[in-house]
Each structure stands twice: as C-alpha cells, then as structure tokens.
Design an enzyme around this catalytic site. Structure first.
Site, PDB file in Angstrom:
ATOM      1  NE  ARG A  37      71.000 -19.668  23.868  1.00 46.81           N
ATOM      2  CZ  ARG A  37      72.276 -20.015  24.006  1.00 46.81           C
ATOM      3  NH1 ARG A  37      72.845 -20.826  23.132  1.00 46.81           N
ATOM      4  NH2 ARG A  37      72.988 -19.562  25.021  1.00 46.81           N
ATOM      5  CB  ILE A  63      72.843 -15.153  25.503  1.00 47.51           C
ATOM      6  CG1 ILE A  63      71.443 -15.784  25.477  1.00 47.51           C
ATOM      7  CG2 ILE A  63      73.837 -15.998  24.739  1.00 47.51           C
ATOM      8  CD1 ILE A  63      70.862 -15.905  24.067  1.00 47.51           C
ATOM      9  CB  SER A  64      71.843 -17.646  30.681  1.00 40.64           C
ATOM     10  OG  SER A  64      72.022 -16.564  31.561  1.00 40.64           O
ATOM     11  CG  HIS A  65      75.301 -22.375  29.964  1.00 42.72           C
ATOM     12  ND1 HIS A  65      75.998 -21.359  30.585  1.00 42.72           N
ATOM     13  CD2 HIS A  65      76.232 -23.276  29.548  1.00 42.72           C
ATOM     14  CE1 HIS A  65      77.288 -21.628  30.543  1.00 42.72           C
ATOM     15  NE2 HIS A  65      77.468 -22.777  29.918  1.00 42.72           N
TER      16      HIS A  65
END
Length: 213
Positions: A37, A63-65
């Site tokens: 990530r 950027i999502s959890h």
C-alpha cells in the site's frame, strides 16, 4: 520507495487487524498482505501507510481505509477470471487488490491529474488492468459490458442505472449510496429486470462525480 520485510511485517499486522474487524475472506486478506500500500502513497506517508486510515492522494481524493477496501472486495465475491468494472481508480490500490484476486479489471477515473499520476504508478509497478480510462464513472463502460461485478469506490447519491444494466445475470454491484453518509449497498442482478438489494452499514466516501465528456 522499496518494499521491504519491514513493510511486510506491517502488512501482517494490518491483516490481523482486519480479521479482528470481521474480514473473513482468506483470498482478500492474502491480497491485502501481498500488495504494498505504501507504494500507492506519497513517500511522506510511508511510516503510517499500514494504519487503517484514509490518506489524501491529490485532486481532493483519498485512498480508502484498508478495512473499506477489504470489505468492498469481500462483498464483490471475486472469482478467478471474473470481469470486473471499477468506478473510481483513485490511487490504483483497489485495482491492484482486484488483480491479486485474479480479476480482469476495467477501471475508470474522473480526475484528470489523478488519472495521469496513477498511470505512472501502474507503469512503475507493472500493474496491468485490461482497460484504464479517463471518463465519467456514472456511464460505466457500456462497450465492454457485461461484467461479473462492478465496484464503486466513491459515494453516489443514487445508483446509476447504466451500471445496473452493465451487470451480467448473477453479477454484483457494490456501491456506497448516499450524500453525507453512504450505506454500503450490494445489488445482485437476478434477471434482465430484477435486482436483489442488500445493505451493509454506514461509510463515508468522497463523492462520485459525473458529467465528464
């Protein structure tokens, strides 16, 4: 940036956290463990990239959890070789997760600057979606339909009919629906005209933008 054993250790910790939060799909957890990530983020976020947090990626987007990425991926029920449409490429992290799950990924991004930056990331990391396009996610990719699954990674005030019509019979649309707060929604196409609807709690996404010619 490089991917090191230290980063892998942090991903292992993240996977443990996601399991504690209820993610059960072992293929999804393994994809989270495999995809670095931190390489989808600005280097200033490297030391905190594996916290279960959203981070800015430019153009007002995030950027999502990791939990959200894992949860949506689990709801999508991706099988090896599935043809998946992703609405909202963003950083490309969700794209990479889908590819790890064995999907053939078609992905569209609305923000031009983000589209160009993520294209560079894809090139650097040798990430190869079938199609990566710049355009209006509300329209989907009708020329490539039908899809086994569609995942929307931004908050939509309503479910776009165009996306429903691009699902195969038996296909699944995973979409957060709402204005300020969204309800994670799954629609399964059971016939040409019928859809089953399931809801999975509240989330908060950046808005899904439209009217991109």
């Amino acid at each position: 940036m490089r991917d090191t054993t230290k980063h892998l250790g942090r991903r292992n910790q993240l996977v443990n956290l996601l399991q504690q939060k209820g993610i059960k799909d072992l293929r999804v957890l393994e994809a989270i463990r495999s995809v670095p990530r931190h390489l989808f983020l600005n280097s200033s976020f490297e030391d905190i990239a594996y916290l279960d947090r959203a981070f800015p990626i430019g153009s007002g987007q995030t950027i999502s959890h990791p939990y959200t990425v894992a949860f949506q991926s689990e709801l999508l029920e991706v099988k090896d070789g599935d043809k998946i449409l992703e609405i909202g490429t963003g950083s490309g992290y969700q794209t990479a997760i889908l590819l790890k799950l064995g999907a053939r990924v078609y992905t569209v991004e609305r923000q031009n600057e983000l589209y160009k930056n993520t294209a560079k990331i894809f090139n650097q990391l040798h990430i190869r979606p079938k199609i990566y396009s710049f355009g209006d996610g509300y329209k989907g990719m009708p020329n490539e339909a039908p899809f086994d699954g569609i995942i929307v990674t931004a908050g939509a005030p309503y479910v776009p009919e165009a996306l429903l019509l691009q699902l195969k019979i038996g296909g699944r649309l995973v979409i957060p629906v709402g204005d300020e707060i969204q309800i994670m929604t799954v629609l399964v196409r059971v016939s040409e005209s019928q859809f089953e609807k399931h809801e999975f709690g509240d989330f908060k996404f950046v808005p899904l933008l439209e009217n991109k010619n």
